[in-house]
Design an enzyme around this catalytic site. Structure first.
Site, short mmCIF file in Angstrom:
data_model
loop_
_atom_site.label_atom_id
_atom_site.label_comp_id
_atom_site.label_asym_id
_atom_site.label_seq_id
_atom_site.Cartn_x
_atom_site.Cartn_y
_atom_site.Cartn_z
N LYS A 33 -21.59 10.65 -16.59
CA LYS A 33 -22.37 11.74 -15.99
C LYS A 33 -22.03 11.87 -14.50
O LYS A 33 -21.50 10.93 -13.89
CB LYS A 33 -23.86 11.50 -16.20
CG LYS A 33 -24.39 10.30 -15.44
CD LYS A 33 -25.81 9.96 -15.88
CE LYS A 33 -26.29 8.75 -15.10
NZ LYS A 33 -27.49 8.14 -15.67
N TYR A 243 -20.36 17.56 18.50
CA TYR A 243 -21.64 18.26 18.71
C TYR A 243 -22.62 17.39 19.50
O TYR A 243 -22.82 16.23 19.16
CB TYR A 243 -22.27 18.63 17.38
CG TYR A 243 -21.60 19.78 16.68
CD1 TYR A 243 -21.62 21.06 17.24
CD2 TYR A 243 -20.94 19.60 15.47
CE1 TYR A 243 -21.00 22.12 16.60
CE2 TYR A 243 -20.32 20.66 14.82
CZ TYR A 243 -20.36 21.92 15.40
OH TYR A 243 -19.75 22.96 14.76
C1 LIG Z 1 -27.26 6.66 -16.01
C2 LIG Z 1 -27.78 6.05 -17.22
C3 LIG Z 1 -27.29 4.83 -17.69
C4 LIG Z 1 -26.28 3.99 -16.94
O1 LIG Z 1 -26.91 3.18 -15.97
P1 LIG Z 1 -26.07 2.15 -15.08
O2 LIG Z 1 -27.12 1.49 -14.25
O3 LIG Z 1 -25.15 2.96 -14.24
O4 LIG Z 1 -25.35 1.26 -16.01
C5 LIG Z 1 -27.76 4.36 -18.91
N1 LIG Z 1 -28.68 5.06 -19.62
C6 LIG Z 1 -29.19 6.23 -19.18
C7 LIG Z 1 -30.21 6.91 -20.01
C8 LIG Z 1 -28.78 6.76 -17.97
O5 LIG Z 1 -29.31 7.92 -17.54
#
Ligand SMILES: *Cc1c(COP(=O)(O)O)cnc(C)c1O
Length: 334
Positions: A33, A243
Site C-alpha cells: 500500500k 527564505y
Molecule cells: C499496513 C498494514 C499491515 C502492515 O503493517 P507493518 O507494520 O508495516 O508490517 C498489516 N495489516 C494491515 C491491515 C495494514 O493496514
C-alpha cells in the site's frame, strides 16, 4: 529532482529473515500500500515476485490492477468488492457485504480490540449469514493488533479474542478460509508462527520498530534518498541563506542548493533544529518547495539512508518519512 535508490540485495536479505520466521515464502503477503511504503509499487511488486512471493496487499483496486501479473492473490484493504479471480476484498463493515458484487472473493476483518476497522465480534453471525445470502465467496478471516510493537500483554488478549472468532467461523462450516492477523511487529516477536499468511510491510523494507528486548534480527534499509546539486556559491561571513535568512554563515563558505524540497514530500521541519543528512551535512536555513541548501559542492548527496534515523530527527516514524516521498521521484534499482 531528487531520486531514490532501491537496494535489491537488502530487500532480499529482509525477506530471507522473514522466511526464517514464517517457514516459507508462500506464507508472505507483502504489503504494497501507499506506493509500497514509498519504494515504488510496480518495482517492489516485481522484485517480490522474483523472490517467490505469491501474495500482496494494497489499499485500492487501482493499485491491484497495476501489479496483477506478479501475484496469485492481492488483498485489497479498502475498496468496493468486485468479482475477480485474484482480488480479495476486505469486509470492514456489514454495509460492505451488501455493496459487494455477487461472487466476489472476500476476507472478513473482525475488530478484536483495535477499534479502527472491521465488524465487531457481536456482529460475526450476522456478517457470516449476510456473506452467504449475498453469494460472496469467503476466502479469508483477519484481524489487526493495536499494540504488537509494545512490550506489554496487550497482544495476548486480542489473540484470545481472535481465537474465539476463528472457532466460530470454523464451526459455521466455511472451508478454504485463510487466517491472518500478524503484521511485521507481531511476526518478529513471535516464536512459532502458525497462521496461513503474514501481512508484512515495514520489516520487508528494513525496519524493526520493536523494543530491543524482542528479536534482534538485523534488517537492512531498502530505500535511500539522494539529491543532485543545482547551483553553488561562496557566502561571506555574515551572509544569510534562503527564505527569512534563517541561517547565517559563520565564516566564508561554499554552499550549494540540491533538488529536494517539501514539494517532493520532504519534511519542511524547523530551521532552528536543522536536519542532518546521511552525509552528515546540516540543512542550512529553511527548506524550500524544491530546494535545500548544504555546505557542500558535491554533485550528489545522500539525504537519508536510514528512515528510522531520519524519523527520529523529524519527530515521526519511519513509515511516515517513506510514504511521504512523492511518487514522481525516480526510483532507481541498485
Ligand atoms: C499496513 C498494514 C499491515 C502492515 O503493517 P507493518 O507494520 O508495516 O508490517 C498489516 N495489516 C494491515 C491491515 C495494514 O493496514
Amino acid at each position: 529532482m531528487a531520486f531514490i535508490k532501491i537496494n535489491r540485495e537488502n530487500f532480499y536479505h529482509n525477506l530471507n529473515q522473514i522466511v526464517l520466521k514464517t517457514g516459507s515464502r508462500e506464507k508472505i503477503a507483502i504489503v504494497l500500500k501507499d506506493n509500497a511504503y514509498g519504494h515504488g509499487l510496480v518495482l517492489i511488486a516485481k522484485l517480490a515476485s522474483e523472490f517467490g512471493i505469491k501474495h500482496a496487499v494494497v489499499r485500492r483496486t487501482a493499485e491491484a490492477k497495476q501489479i496483477e501479473a506478479f501475484f496469485d492473490t492481492i488483498l485489497i484493504l479498502g475498496d468496493n468488492s468486485i468479482t475477480h479471480e485474484k482480488f480479495h476484498y476486505t469486509i470492514n463493515t456489514l454495509e460492505d457485504i451488501v455493496q459487494a458484487q455477487k461472487g466476489a472473493k472476500v476476507e472478513l476483518k473482525v475488530d478484536t480490540g483495535m477499534h479502527r476497522n472491521g465488524i465487531s465480534m457481536q456482529e460475526l453471525d450476522k456478517a457470516l449469514n449476510a456473506i452467504v445470502a449475498h453469494d460472496l465467496n469467503l476466502v479469508g478471516l483477519m484481524t489487526h493488533y493495536r499494540s504488537a510493537d509494545e512490550l506489554s500483554s496487550e497482544l495476548f488478549w486480542q489473540q484470545k479474542n481472535f481465537a474465539w472468532v476463528k472457532e466460530k467461523v470454523k464451526n459455521a462450516g466455511f472451508e478454504n478460509v485463510r487466517i491472518h492477523s500478524y503484521n511485521s511487529a507481531a511476526l518478529l516477536r513471535s516464536k512459532d508462527f502458525t497462521e496461513d499468511v503474514v501481512r508484512v510491510g515495514i520489516a520487508a523494507y528494513g525496519y524493526n520498530e520493536l523494543p530491543t528486548i524482542f528479536d534482534k534480527r538485523v534488517l537492512k534499509p531498502v530505500l535511500s534518498l539522494h539529491a543532485n546539486r543545482v547551483s553553488s556559491r561562496v557566502l561571506k561571513k555574515g551572509e544569510r541563506v534562503g527564505y527569512g535568512g534563517d541561517y547565517m554563515a559563520t565564516q566564508n563558505m561554499t554552499v550549494s542548493t540540491y533538488d529536494l524540497g517539501y514539494g517532493d514530500g520532504w519534511c519542511r521541519g524547523d530551521s532552528g533544529k536543522p536536519f542532518i543528512t546521511a552525509d552528515k551535512l546540516p540543512i542550512l536555513g529553511r527548506v524550500s518547495m524544491d530546494f535545500i541548501t548544504l555546505a557542500s559542492d558535491k554533485e550528489e548527496v545522500c539525504v537519508v539512508n536510514d528512515a528510522q534515523d531520519a524519523a527520529k530527527q523529524l519527530g515521526t516514524i519511519s513509515y511516515e518519512v517513506m510514504t511521504a516521498l512523492h511518487k514522481d521521484i525516480k526510483r532507481v534499482l541498485l
